[in-house]
Scaffold this motif. Structure first.
Motif, PDB file in Angstrom:
ATOM      1  N   LEU A 133       0.856  -1.190   0.000  1.00 45.65           N
ATOM      2  CA  LEU A 133       0.000   0.000   0.000  1.00 45.65           C
ATOM      3  C   LEU A 133       0.890   1.237   0.000  1.00 45.65           C
ATOM      4  CD1 LEU A 133      -2.720  -1.055   2.602  1.00 45.65           C
ATOM      5  CD2 LEU A 133      -2.647  -1.476   0.143  1.00 45.65           C
ATOM      6  N   GLU A 134       1.179   1.727  -1.197  1.00 38.43           N
ATOM      7  CA  GLU A 134       2.104   2.858  -1.321  1.00 38.43           C
ATOM      8  C   GLU A 134       1.489   4.067  -2.019  1.00 38.43           C
ATOM      9  OE1 GLU A 134       6.262   0.317  -1.454  1.00 38.43           O
ATOM     10  OE2 GLU A 134       5.403   0.984  -3.350  1.00 38.43           O
ATOM     11  N   ASN A 135       0.364   3.876  -2.710  1.00 36.62           N
ATOM     12  CA  ASN A 135      -0.244   4.994  -3.435  1.00 36.62           C
ATOM     13  C   ASN A 135      -1.046   5.833  -2.443  1.00 36.62           C
ATOM     14  OD1 ASN A 135      -1.756   6.723  -5.084  1.00 36.62           O
ATOM     15  ND2 ASN A 135      -1.690   5.253  -6.768  1.00 36.62           N
ATOM     16  N   ILE A 136      -0.549   7.033  -2.151  1.00 36.85           N
ATOM     17  CA  ILE A 136      -1.205   7.865  -1.135  1.00 36.85           C
ATOM     18  C   ILE A 136      -2.588   8.337  -1.573  1.00 36.85           C
ATOM     19  CG2 ILE A 136       0.959   8.645  -0.083  1.00 36.85           C
ATOM     20  CD1 ILE A 136       0.537  11.302  -1.665  1.00 36.85           C
ATOM     21  N   ASN A 137      -2.907   8.188  -2.852  1.00 36.50           N
ATOM     22  CA  ASN A 137      -4.217   8.601  -3.352  1.00 36.50           C
ATOM     23  C   ASN A 137      -5.254   7.472  -3.306  1.00 36.50           C
ATOM     24  OD1 ASN A 137      -3.491  11.315  -4.014  1.00 36.50           O
ATOM     25  ND2 ASN A 137      -2.269  10.456  -5.666  1.00 36.50           N
TER      26      ASN A 137
END
Length: 192
Positions: A133-137
């Motif tokens: 889980l790396e996409n801050i959006n």
């Protein structure tokens, strides 16, 4: 409407599953203008991911929203992280490549009656789809029941910490009484 909602069913399931049909009926009644896709995902991970990618490609100007159950939750996460979407995950599989090691061999999908052979290469396909889980959006809301007989809900609780969660005592892998969450699910998905 500016959104596309894609419902992703789990392993050995189909668009005719109980939760998928409840979701379809809810959308018909409450959001008739909303584009809802409930694809039949192939029995193999790479095939399922390709089906989802084809649907996404049809709607380049829409905001991506997912509802994913079990293995569908794993696939929804992969797509959310890739395309910055929003997802509601119902008892999602977190490490299905470990779980399905015990399911190698021949299976019959109870909905489609299709026979297929799950092999080691399909476990490798799942591992390739595993996404941190790396996409801050990306945003997630998890619906977990502690008595899930298939998956350990604590794996999802750990992976998605910091995201919205509803953890109910008891229940089962199908997520009992799912339909009572549908109004809140769509309120969550259809806001920016």
């Amino acid at each position: 409407m500016q959104y596309i909602v894609i419902y992703l069913h789990g392993f050995l399931s189909s668009p005719q599953s109980h939760k998928a049909m409840q979701t379809l009926e809810f959308v018909k009644s409450h959001y008739p203008q909303l584009t809802l896709e409930i694809p039949s995902l192939g029995n193999y991970p790479k095939q399922a991911a390709a089906t989802i990618e084809q649907i996404i490609a049809k709607y380049p100007d829409k905001k991506l929203r997912f509802i994913g159950s079990s293995l569908g939750g794993f696939l929804a996460t992969s797509m959310c992280e890739k395309y910055a979407g929003k997802a509601v995950l119902i008892n999602p599989a977190v490490r299905p490549f470990e779980l399905l090691e015990g399911f190698l061999g021949e299976h019959v999908n109870p909905y489609t009656k299709e026979t297929f052979l799950l092999e080691q290469k399909h476990i490798a396909e799942l591992k390739a789809l595993d996404t941190p889980l790396e996409n801050i959006n990306s945003q997630y809301w998890l619906l977990l029941q502690t008595a899930d007989e298939t998956l350990d809900y604590r794996q999802a609780e750990h992976k998605y910490q910091g995201h919205k969660m509803e953890i109910e005592q008891g229940g089962d892998h199908s997520f009992q009484n799912f339909e009572r969450f549908l109004p809140d699910i769509f309120r969550f998905l259809l806001q920016d």
